[in-house]
Design a protein around this motif. Structure first.
Motif, PDB file in Angstrom:
ATOM      1  N   ALA A  52       0.758  -1.174  -0.177  1.00 60.79           N
ATOM      2  CA  ALA A  52      -0.068  -0.050   0.014  1.00 60.79           C
ATOM      3  C   ALA A  52       0.872   1.102  -0.066  1.00 60.79           C
ATOM      4  CB  ALA A  52      -1.016  -0.100   1.137  1.00 60.79           C
ATOM      5  N   TYR A  53       1.883   1.186   0.726  1.00 60.98           N
ATOM      6  CA  TYR A  53       2.779   2.322   0.767  1.00 60.98           C
ATOM      7  C   TYR A  53       3.179   2.561  -0.499  1.00 60.98           C
ATOM      8  CZ  TYR A  53       6.538   5.645   2.534  1.00 60.98           C
ATOM      9  OH  TYR A  53       7.371   6.303   2.781  1.00 60.98           O
ATOM     10  N   PHE A  54       3.926   1.526  -1.217  1.00 62.48           N
ATOM     11  CA  PHE A  54       4.523   1.510  -2.453  1.00 62.48           C
ATOM     12  C   PHE A  54       3.411   2.246  -3.625  1.00 62.48           C
ATOM     13  CE2 PHE A  54       5.600  -0.518  -6.593  1.00 62.48           C
ATOM     14  CZ  PHE A  54       6.866  -0.044  -6.627  1.00 62.48           C
ATOM     15  N   LEU A  55       2.318   1.701  -3.477  1.00 68.15           N
ATOM     16  CA  LEU A  55       1.160   2.282  -4.364  1.00 68.15           C
ATOM     17  C   LEU A  55       0.660   3.880  -4.062  1.00 68.15           C
ATOM     18  CD1 LEU A  55      -1.431  -0.535  -4.579  1.00 68.15           C
ATOM     19  CD2 LEU A  55       0.227  -0.105  -6.163  1.00 68.15           C
ATOM     20  N   GLU A  56       0.992   4.240  -2.847  1.00 64.39           N
ATOM     21  CA  GLU A  56       0.727   5.611  -2.509  1.00 64.39           C
ATOM     22  C   GLU A  56       1.720   6.458  -3.166  1.00 64.39           C
ATOM     23  OE1 GLU A  56       0.583   7.741   1.383  1.00 64.39           O
ATOM     24  OE2 GLU A  56      -1.518   7.095   0.837  1.00 64.39           O
ATOM     25  N   SER A  57       3.158   5.949  -2.878  1.00 66.17           N
ATOM     26  CA  SER A  57       4.270   6.495  -3.655  1.00 66.17           C
ATOM     27  C   SER A  57       4.203   6.606  -5.017  1.00 66.17           C
ATOM     28  CB  SER A  57       5.536   5.617  -3.101  1.00 66.17           C
ATOM     29  OG  SER A  57       5.650   5.679  -1.847  1.00 66.17           O
ATOM     30  N   LYS A  58       3.610   5.668  -5.556  1.00 61.28           N
ATOM     31  CA  LYS A  58       3.540   6.014  -7.131  1.00 61.28           C
ATOM     32  C   LYS A  58       1.918   6.595  -7.721  1.00 61.28           C
ATOM     33  CE  LYS A  58       5.615   3.452  -9.545  1.00 61.28           C
ATOM     34  NZ  LYS A  58       7.025   3.739 -10.323  1.00 61.28           N
ATOM     35  N   SER A  59       1.311   7.040  -6.460  1.00 63.55           N
ATOM     36  CA  SER A  59       0.010   7.683  -6.651  1.00 63.55           C
ATOM     37  C   SER A  59      -0.888   7.088  -7.455  1.00 63.55           C
ATOM     38  CB  SER A  59       0.397   9.133  -7.776  1.00 63.55           C
ATOM     39  OG  SER A  59       1.460  10.126  -7.190  1.00 63.55           O
ATOM     40  N   LYS A  60      -0.971   5.607  -6.975  1.00 62.04           N
ATOM     41  CA  LYS A  60      -1.926   4.813  -7.268  1.00 62.04           C
ATOM     42  C   LYS A  60      -3.251   4.931  -6.293  1.00 62.04           C
ATOM     43  CE  LYS A  60       0.138   3.326 -10.983  1.00 62.04           C
ATOM     44  NZ  LYS A  60      -0.391   3.542 -12.457  1.00 62.04           N
ATOM     45  N   GLN A  61      -4.431   4.437  -6.855  1.00 60.87           N
ATOM     46  CA  GLN A  61      -5.481   4.367  -5.865  1.00 60.87           C
ATOM     47  C   GLN A  61      -5.626   3.091  -5.424  1.00 60.87           C
ATOM     48  OE1 GLN A  61      -9.042   5.469  -7.796  1.00 60.87           O
ATOM     49  NE2 GLN A  61      -8.545   7.882  -8.081  1.00 60.87           N
ATOM     50  N   LEU A 111       2.343   0.530  13.002  1.00 67.78           N
ATOM     51  CA  LEU A 111       2.519   0.313  11.421  1.00 67.78           C
ATOM     52  C   LEU A 111       2.100   1.551  10.609  1.00 67.78           C
ATOM     53  CD1 LEU A 111       2.562  -3.487  11.130  1.00 67.78           C
ATOM     54  CD2 LEU A 111       4.486  -2.077  11.137  1.00 67.78           C
ATOM     55  N   TRP A 112       2.893   2.110   9.595  1.00 69.42           N
ATOM     56  CA  TRP A 112       2.240   2.935   8.779  1.00 69.42           C
ATOM     57  C   TRP A 112       1.098   2.417   8.175  1.00 69.42           C
ATOM     58  CZ3 TRP A 112       0.841   2.535   3.710  1.00 69.42           C
ATOM     59  CH2 TRP A 112       0.257   3.742   2.957  1.00 69.42           C
ATOM     60  N   ALA A 169      10.683   0.879   5.524  1.00 68.14           N
ATOM     61  CA  ALA A 169      11.551  -0.297   6.336  1.00 68.14           C
ATOM     62  C   ALA A 169      11.151  -0.741   7.679  1.00 68.14           C
ATOM     63  CB  ALA A 169      12.936   0.755   6.800  1.00 68.14           C
ATOM     64  N   THR A 170      10.235  -0.082   8.136  1.00 67.52           N
ATOM     65  CA  THR A 170       9.702  -0.494   9.462  1.00 67.52           C
ATOM     66  C   THR A 170       8.837  -1.678   9.057  1.00 67.52           C
ATOM     67  OG1 THR A 170      10.030   1.353  10.819  1.00 67.52           O
ATOM     68  CG2 THR A 170       8.358  -0.062  11.792  1.00 67.52           C
ATOM     69  N   LEU A 171       7.875  -1.279   7.838  1.00 64.92           N
ATOM     70  CA  LEU A 171       6.895  -2.401   7.849  1.00 64.92           C
ATOM     71  C   LEU A 171       7.533  -3.903   6.886  1.00 64.92           C
ATOM     72  CD1 LEU A 171       4.792  -0.181   5.452  1.00 64.92           C
ATOM     73  CD2 LEU A 171       4.024  -1.135   7.678  1.00 64.92           C
ATOM     74  N   LEU A 172       8.572  -3.602   6.369  1.00 67.29           N
ATOM     75  CA  LEU A 172       9.230  -4.955   5.818  1.00 67.29           C
ATOM     76  C   LEU A 172      10.044  -5.507   6.877  1.00 67.29           C
ATOM     77  CD1 LEU A 172      10.531  -3.128   2.852  1.00 67.29           C
ATOM     78  CD2 LEU A 172       8.831  -4.691   2.801  1.00 67.29           C
TER      79      LEU A 172
END
Length: 324
Positions: free
Chosen positions: A41-50, A67-68, A156-159
């Motif tokens: 989810a964090y990655f998708l948000e970083s890519k401006s994805k819904q 956790l974020w 990093a904390t998530l992973l």
């Protein structure tokens, strides 16, 4: 280019080309499930994805609230009108283990699956599945580290949390050199292993320990001490509620001479959950599959109906078939 590198790049390309994602995982989500789902989810948000995160579980575990993205997780709801154009499925090998969110999945051509369990169902067109990986978070790291997204402290904390959880603080037999390499990178990004461990493993309340104490005081062994069983009857499980008592699973394997540990919970009068652990001589994934479950060689689980003591005896019979 190695196979894993190719699959990771294919997944990154897929993510760039799609939007409006469902992110889901297995029912009774654990630390690796939370970590991998929220990392994607964090990655998708970083890519401006819904995206929308939907879990089968109706209650989120509060020990993961550090956790974020924890607050972004939605319990499945029949009354909501969901529609997704793509999906990312993490840490789950089969449709049945997803639970109700499986109904929301688009066609396999629009799905990605990232997992370290043996494959059971074909859920996705792109599959990063490696049963030698310690955790799904390890595999998510392999994807994100090949992207243009910087791994922040939150990511990093998530992973790190997922890897630490599924390796049992880097002590289980699934721990590999790659886990320490990744952990070294993530700790260089200011992840504090002590803080993560405190959240995941040392955050129980007094009532949890009372129930854990009941389980330990009623521990039993079978097959000349090779199988250890911890059983919590319905009367005790009613008191447990949402308390964190999963550590009993690991205690079941901690007895000297034991090869297989079972943690059996009578969640309802006719509903039973079983967690399996093995030191290696018995493939508990094969045992769990007999009862509709699954997992790994060293760790597995199942959910079923019936009498818990009759189930215990049937499971022990299956285990005996694999013991010398």
């Amino acid at each position: 280019m190695t196979d894993i590198a190719k699959v990771c790049n294919d997944i990154l390309e897929f993510i760039d080309q799609h939007d409006n994602y469902l992110i889901t995982t297995h029912l009774s989500a654990d630390g690796d499930a939370y970590g991998s789902a929220l990392a994607m989810a964090y990655f998708l948000e970083s890519k401006s994805k819904q995206f929308t995160i939907v879990f089968h579980d109706q209650e989120k575990e509060e020990k993961y609230d550090y956790l974020w993205g924890w607050s972004l997780i939605n319990p499945y709801c029949d009354e909501k009108d969901y529609h997704f154009d793509a999906a990312i499925i993490v840490d789950v090998p089969s449709r049945s283990r997803i639970g109700n969110p499986a109904q929301l999945l688009p066609s396999a051509n629009h799905c990605i699956k990232i997992d370290h369990h043996p494959e059971e169902d074909e859920l996705a067109i792109l599959n990063l599945v490696d049963t030698a990986a310690s955790s799904t978070c390890q595999l998510v790291y392999e994807i994100i580290s090949r992207s243009d997204v910087e791994i922040s402290h939150q990511l990093a904390t998530l992973l790190f949390s997922g890897i630490m959880y599924d390796t049992g603080r880097f002590s289980f037999s699934n721990t590999r050199a790659r886990d320490f390499e990744i952990a070294a990178h993530l700790t260089s990004l200011k992840v504090n292993p002590s803080e993560v461990a405190n959240h995941l493993f040392f955050n129980n309340n007094v009532e949890s320990f009372k129930i854990i104490g009941y389980g330990l005081s009623n521990i039993e062994t079978f097959l000349n001490g090779k199988v250890c069983v911890i059983f919590l009857p319905y009367s005790v499980m009613q008191k447990a509620g949402q308390l964190d008592i999963e550590e009993l699973t690991n205690y079941s394997l901690a007895v000297k001479g034991v090869e297989v540990g079972l943690f059996i919970r009578q969640v309802e009068p006719d509903f039973i959950k079983v967690s399996f652990r093995s030191k290696g001589k018995v493939d508990v994934n094969k045992v769990a599959k007999v009862f509709g479950g699954g997992g790994h060689v060293h760790a597995a689980g199942c959910r079923t109906n019936g009498d818990p003591l009759e189930l215990r005896d049937k499971i022990i019979q299956e285990i005996e078939k694999q013991l010398p």
